[in-house]
Design a protein around this motif. Structure first.
Motif: not given
Length: 243
Positions: A12-26, A28-32, A74-81
């Motif tokens: 989130a601190f380092s690349v959260g903006g990119t992850l959020a934009a990718l998720a918003a574009e449809g 599937d984003v997973t953060v392990v 959840s805010l970023l639209g990513a699935t946590p693992v």
């Protein structure tokens, strides 16, 4: 899309903006997240890491942090693992300076990381450059680099804020070029606000975090295989600068 985060906040601190934009574009984003194990009855430096944040000894610090991370994802639209490996203070690192003094002989947690990550598949991976030299970040860099996946390597925040000239870990591959994908920096800040146990320590507070990150674009480094994937993401491609 798979981001490999050392700790419960790094992505989130380092690349959260990119992850959020990718998720918003449809996409599937997973953060392990790698180092997420609860350790009963912590002692020494491991215990101090939660006591100095005002948390009593009987609090499950990592469970609290996992809850923070779930809210952020959840805010970023990513699935946590969560891989459930122990953080460095639970692997024999005894002080804050020790975390940045190099990987201990015999600390082979990268092997467990490699084995755990081999079972994950994604068209594109994101992972830390290990700017700042934190041993957990270096172990993640070593594991991901050894898997030979198409990777976008992110600048570790807040370490890049503390030292704009910080160098990556030695395992970072050669022949990388800078790329920038669409970024939702407002959503990044909102997601980062979900980590109250970390914000005072890392930034000085919520508003200080928002101010610090507002001026930090997410510049990624990509190898040839990752650059070949970018057109399918609608990204702008490379800047032409190699590192």
């Amino acid at each position: 899309m798979l981001a490999v985060s050392p700790h419960l906040d790094d992505a989130a601190f380092s690349v959260g903006g990119t992850l959020a934009a990718l998720a918003a574009e449809g996409h599937d984003v997973t953060v392990v997240t790698c180092f997420t194990a609860s350790v009963p009855e912590p002692e020494g430096f491991a215990l101090a890491c939660q006591l100095d944040k005002g948390l009593p000894a009987d609090v499950d610090y990592l469970a609290l942090r996992r809850d923070e991370d779930a809210a952020a994802m959840s805010l970023l639209g990513a699935t946590p693992v969560y891989l459930g490996l122990p953080e460095a203070p639970h692997r024999g690192y005894t002080s804050a300076p020790d975390l940045f003094a190099g990987v201990h002989d015999g600390d082979d947690v990268w092997r467990s990381l490699t084995a755990a990550l081999e079972g994950h598949e994604a068209d594109l991976w994101l992972a830390p450059q290990a700017l700042g030299g934190h041993v957990d970040h270096r172990q993640v860099l070593r594991a991901v680099a050894g898997l030979d996946r198409p990777v976008l390597w992110w600048r570790d925040s807040p370490y890049v804020l503390r030292d704009r000239a910080a160098v990556p870990g030695p395992e970072l591959p050669d022949g990388l070029a800078e790329v920038r994908l669409p970024q939702d920096l407002d959503r990044r800040a909102d997601a980062c606000a979900c980590y109250p146990t970390q914000l005072g320590f890392q930034f000085g507070g919520v508003e200080e975090m928002r101010t610090a990150l507002a001026g930090l674009p997410e510049v990624l480094l990509a190898g040839e295989r990752a650059r070949a994937v970018l057109p399918a993401l609608g990204g702008p491609g490379t800047s032409g600068t190699e590192a």
